[in-house]
Design an enzyme around this catalytic site. Sequence first.
Site, PDB file in Angstrom:
ATOM      1  N   CYS A  12     -59.978  47.922  30.554  1.00 38.29           N
ATOM      2  CA  CYS A  12     -59.931  49.460  30.353  1.00 38.29           C
ATOM      3  C   CYS A  12     -59.380  49.778  29.040  1.00 38.29           C
ATOM      4  CB  CYS A  12     -59.039  49.848  31.710  1.00 38.29           C
ATOM      5  SG  CYS A  12     -58.523  51.644  31.651  1.00 38.29           S
ATOM      6  N   ARG A  60     -55.521  45.906  33.416  1.00 41.19           N
ATOM      7  CA  ARG A  60     -55.434  46.490  34.724  1.00 41.19           C
ATOM      8  C   ARG A  60     -56.127  45.336  35.703  1.00 41.19           C
ATOM      9  NH1 ARG A  60     -56.800  52.699  34.417  1.00 41.19           N
ATOM     10  NH2 ARG A  60     -55.786  52.661  36.519  1.00 41.19           N
ATOM     11  N   PRO A  61     -55.568  44.253  35.956  1.00 40.91           N
ATOM     12  CA  PRO A  61     -56.080  43.554  36.837  1.00 40.91           C
ATOM     13  C   PRO A  61     -56.026  43.934  38.260  1.00 40.91           C
ATOM     14  CG  PRO A  61     -53.822  42.606  36.225  1.00 40.91           C
ATOM     15  CD  PRO A  61     -54.270  43.633  35.502  1.00 40.91           C
ATOM     16  N   ILE A  62     -56.818  43.187  39.367  1.00 40.18           N
ATOM     17  CA  ILE A  62     -56.518  43.757  40.843  1.00 40.18           C
ATOM     18  C   ILE A  62     -56.049  42.696  41.777  1.00 40.18           C
ATOM     19  CG2 ILE A  62     -58.053  45.565  40.671  1.00 40.18           C
ATOM     20  CD1 ILE A  62     -60.085  43.447  42.156  1.00 40.18           C
ATOM     21  N   ASP A  63     -55.129  41.721  41.145  1.00 36.97           N
ATOM     22  CA  ASP A  63     -54.771  40.502  41.751  1.00 36.97           C
ATOM     23  C   ASP A  63     -53.999  40.856  43.122  1.00 36.97           C
ATOM     24  OD1 ASP A  63     -51.727  39.786  40.349  1.00 36.97           O
ATOM     25  OD2 ASP A  63     -53.050  41.395  39.787  1.00 36.97           O
ATOM     26  N   GLN A  64     -53.192  41.862  42.922  1.00 36.61           N
ATOM     27  CA  GLN A  64     -52.192  42.299  43.815  1.00 36.61           C
ATOM     28  C   GLN A  64     -53.103  42.860  45.008  1.00 36.61           C
ATOM     29  OE1 GLN A  64     -48.863  41.765  43.886  1.00 36.61           O
ATOM     30  NE2 GLN A  64     -49.631  40.596  42.151  1.00 36.61           N
ATOM     31  N   ARG A  68     -62.860  63.710  33.304  1.00 37.62           N
ATOM     32  CA  ARG A  68     -62.578  63.119  34.287  1.00 37.62           C
ATOM     33  C   ARG A  68     -61.490  63.658  35.128  1.00 37.62           C
ATOM     34  NH1 ARG A  68     -62.656  56.968  33.199  1.00 37.62           N
ATOM     35  NH2 ARG A  68     -62.295  56.920  35.263  1.00 37.62           N
ATOM     36  N   ASP A 122     -48.876  58.835  33.437  1.00 37.25           N
ATOM     37  CA  ASP A 122     -49.841  59.801  33.077  1.00 37.25           C
ATOM     38  C   ASP A 122     -49.405  61.243  32.652  1.00 37.25           C
ATOM     39  OD1 ASP A 122     -51.622  59.070  36.085  1.00 37.25           O
ATOM     40  OD2 ASP A 122     -51.172  58.092  34.429  1.00 37.25           O
ATOM     41  N   LYS A 149     -56.245  64.926  41.562  1.00 41.12           N
ATOM     42  CA  LYS A 149     -57.536  63.921  41.391  1.00 41.12           C
ATOM     43  C   LYS A 149     -57.185  62.679  41.902  1.00 41.12           C
ATOM     44  CE  LYS A 149     -57.938  61.225  37.446  1.00 41.12           C
ATOM     45  NZ  LYS A 149     -57.996  60.042  37.623  1.00 41.12           N
ATOM     46  N   ASN A 150     -56.089  62.210  41.857  1.00 41.84           N
ATOM     47  CA  ASN A 150     -55.796  60.725  41.965  1.00 41.84           C
ATOM     48  C   ASN A 150     -55.436  60.700  43.536  1.00 41.84           C
ATOM     49  OD1 ASN A 150     -56.134  59.834  39.779  1.00 41.84           O
ATOM     50  ND2 ASN A 150     -54.159  59.894  38.975  1.00 41.84           N
ATOM     51  N   ARG A 194     -62.309  52.739  37.625  1.00 37.33           N
ATOM     52  CA  ARG A 194     -62.011  51.529  38.540  1.00 37.33           C
ATOM     53  C   ARG A 194     -61.274  52.135  39.823  1.00 37.33           C
ATOM     54  NH1 ARG A 194     -60.154  48.552  35.055  1.00 37.33           N
ATOM     55  NH2 ARG A 194     -58.536  47.577  36.469  1.00 37.33           N
ATOM     56  N   ILE A 237     -45.616  50.878  31.806  1.00 36.15           N
ATOM     57  CA  ILE A 237     -46.481  50.631  32.882  1.00 36.15           C
ATOM     58  C   ILE A 237     -47.930  49.958  32.186  1.00 36.15           C
ATOM     59  CG2 ILE A 237     -47.908  51.553  34.795  1.00 36.15           C
ATOM     60  CD1 ILE A 237     -44.936  51.827  35.393  1.00 36.15           C
TER      61      ILE A 237
HETATM   62  C1  EPZ Z   1     -53.103  54.841  39.209  1.00 35.38           C
HETATM   63  O1  EPZ Z   1     -53.907  53.702  38.771  1.00 35.38           O
HETATM   64  C2  EPZ Z   1     -53.717  55.983  38.773  1.00 35.38           C
HETATM   65  N1  EPZ Z   1     -55.062  56.097  38.999  1.00 35.38           N
HETATM   66  C3  EPZ Z   1     -53.318  55.905  37.370  1.00 35.38           C
HETATM   67  O2  EPZ Z   1     -53.823  57.440  36.724  1.00 35.38           O
HETATM   68  C4  EPZ Z   1     -51.841  55.876  36.876  1.00 35.38           C
HETATM   69  O3  EPZ Z   1     -51.946  55.692  35.425  1.00 35.38           O
HETATM   70  C5  EPZ Z   1     -51.368  54.541  37.702  1.00 35.38           C
HETATM   71  O4  EPZ Z   1     -51.750  54.579  39.050  1.00 35.38           O
HETATM   72  C6  EPZ Z   1     -49.873  54.432  37.447  1.00 35.38           C
HETATM   73  O5  EPZ Z   1     -49.219  55.748  37.882  1.00 35.38           O
HETATM   74  C7  EPZ Z   1     -55.568  56.648  40.196  1.00 35.38           C
HETATM   75  O6  EPZ Z   1     -54.525  56.965  41.019  1.00 35.38           O
HETATM   76  C8  EPZ Z   1     -56.846  56.811  40.421  1.00 35.38           C
HETATM   77  P1  EPZ Z   1     -51.549  50.595  39.085  1.00 35.38           P
HETATM   78  P2  EPZ Z   1     -53.800  52.126  39.326  1.00 35.38           P
HETATM   79  O7  EPZ Z   1     -52.127  49.777  40.307  1.00 35.38           O
HETATM   80  O8  EPZ Z   1     -53.524  52.233  40.852  1.00 35.38           O
HETATM   81  C9  EPZ Z   1     -50.625  46.268  36.930  1.00 35.38           C
HETATM   82  C10 EPZ Z   1     -55.061  58.828  35.352  1.00 35.38           C
HETATM   83  O9  EPZ Z   1     -54.737  59.050  34.109  1.00 35.38           O
HETATM   84  N2  EPZ Z   1     -51.465  45.976  38.259  1.00 35.38           N
HETATM   85  O10 EPZ Z   1     -50.238  51.410  39.820  1.00 35.38           O
HETATM   86  O11 EPZ Z   1     -54.919  51.337  38.749  1.00 35.38           O
HETATM   87  C11 EPZ Z   1     -51.543  47.271  36.043  1.00 35.38           C
HETATM   88  O12 EPZ Z   1     -52.330  46.312  35.232  1.00 35.38           O
HETATM   89  C12 EPZ Z   1     -54.887  57.402  35.812  1.00 35.38           C
HETATM   90  O13 EPZ Z   1     -55.278  59.693  35.997  1.00 35.38           O
HETATM   91  C13 EPZ Z   1     -51.430  44.570  38.157  1.00 35.38           C
HETATM   92  O14 EPZ Z   1     -50.720  43.579  37.447  1.00 35.38           O
HETATM   93  O15 EPZ Z   1     -52.582  51.714  38.791  1.00 35.38           O
HETATM   94  C14 EPZ Z   1     -50.449  48.096  35.463  1.00 35.38           C
HETATM   95  O16 EPZ Z   1     -49.861  47.514  34.673  1.00 35.38           O
HETATM   96  C15 EPZ Z   1     -54.901  56.431  34.743  1.00 35.38           C
HETATM   97  N3  EPZ Z   1     -52.113  43.653  39.356  1.00 35.38           N
HETATM   98  C16 EPZ Z   1     -49.330  48.386  36.713  1.00 35.38           C
HETATM   99  O17 EPZ Z   1     -49.571  47.277  37.399  1.00 35.38           O
HETATM  100  C17 EPZ Z   1     -52.687  44.686  40.220  1.00 35.38           C
HETATM  101  O18 EPZ Z   1     -53.399  44.071  41.155  1.00 35.38           O
HETATM  102  C18 EPZ Z   1     -49.772  49.716  37.470  1.00 35.38           C
HETATM  103  O19 EPZ Z   1     -51.088  49.960  37.836  1.00 35.38           O
HETATM  104  C19 EPZ Z   1     -52.679  46.262  40.293  1.00 35.38           C
HETATM  105  C20 EPZ Z   1     -52.185  46.734  39.248  1.00 35.38           C
END
Ligand code: EPZ
Length: 421
Positions: free
Chosen positions: A117, A122-126, A397, A305, A22-23, A93, A327
């Site tokens: 969520c 889960r911010p997108i600042d990065q 999902r 996950d 999926k991912n 998201r 995480i």
């Molecule tokens: C991906 O989410 C996966 N989703 C998630 O799987 C998975 O849990 C996650 O990576 C971690 O492995 C998809 O691939 C669609 P991150 P993503 O950005 O990209 C923080 C599932 O069950 N962060 O790596 O959204 C964030 O809050 C799903 O299939 C910031 O602070 O995860 C988190 O604590 C759930 N700022 C950490 O980083 C940012 O701009 C990791 O999040 C982005 C993230």
Amino acid sequence: MDKIVIEGRARLKGRVRIHGAKNAALLVQCAALLTDAPSRLRHVPKLSDIGTMSRLLEYLGCGVEGDRTIAIDPAGVAAGPLEAPYDLVKTMRASVTVMGPLLARYGRCRVSLPGGCAIGARPIDQHLKGLEALGAKITLRHGYVDLKARRLKGGSFVFDTVTVGGTQNVMMAAALARGTSRLENVAREPEVMELATVLVKMGARISGAGTSVIEIEGVDALEGFDHAVVPDRIEAGTMAVAAAITRGDVLLEDAPVDHMHATIAKLEEAGVTCQVERDGMRVIGPDEIKPIDVSTRPYPGFATDMQAQIMVLTLCAQGQSLITETIFENRFMHVPELNRMGGDITVQGNSAVVRGPCKLSGAEVMATDLRASASLVLAGLVAEGKTEIRRVYHLDRGYEAIEKRLRKLGANVRRVRGGKA
Ligand code: EPZ
């Protein structure tokens, strides 16, 4: 609303084929926006999230056909809204990862902020900081992000935190930037490597995917792709736990063993046999499961996950285990439901102490998020009596027809359509 009903205590036996990831598939769907040429994605899992991404691509102006194999024609995007609306982003998201491709290919886009969520803020600042480092002008208004850049420029960016989605978004954008980009402290997940593989197939110049530094030499245009999605390491890990806790013997066909080392290491530490075979991995559950300590980490560490699923394994262990979630700040929503089934789990901060072995009994339980719902299915497989899991839309999902596949392995599990929430 559907529910899943399980009569526990069957030993799982046989073989099951692991679906596409999926991912990985979700991000490859987004990559199709980087070109005007049509693309084809094969071995796609039939999941509601994939459907949501296809609907977003259609909303953007793409022609999208198929489910197991998806044909994407982006010819209509230039004349489309170049926007990811709140209604779709709030459903999933991952929709924010159209931002990089749209901005890079069309010089502007508008994307709804995803909001909170169940498992964390889960911010997108990065994502935004990374795109700014490539020259994007960003404004936040009315719950949306507006991004503009006549042509992105190669740049250097160091992520403050390892983010899978952020790495993928900025990597896609940099593929069409003028000049070379260097991204540091990036995510090394197999889904990042898979996306880089597809981008290179499209004509991108990317090196270092799978390491913590990725370099991208931008090109002026990209081709379409024809690609089969890599098998799902999380689905395979979930099925491996199902075999382990039921003292089963199951062959996971096409299991991506090379992506599962951390999961396999923990299973083996608990006494589970994981045998790599020509067409997959055979998992044999022991008579006695040993307690283990697990701490989630970015790849190649233990996947967050898989945290909820491995917790069910520790409920069956002879002794105390400690599970630490590093995480996401709120990813123990499954604990109260597992305790309702007779689990003995105490959460302290970002750790959970699990005192096994627990004699689980079937109950009516509520799914709260995708992986939490998988842990309730696993608990139902070993519980005495009947378990009823509500809100299984969470499960759909990320798992395709899981009840049919478990039934094929000998479990007494069925889906009841409709009914109350
Ligand atoms: C991906 O989410 C996966 N989703 C998630 O799987 C998975 O849990 C996650 O990576 C971690 O492995 C998809 O691939 C669609 P991150 P993503 O950005 O990209 C923080 C599932 O069950 N962060 O790596 O959204 C964030 O809050 C799903 O299939 C910031 O602070 O995860 C988190 O604590 C759930 N700022 C950490 O980083 C940012 O701009 C990791 O999040 C982005 C993230």
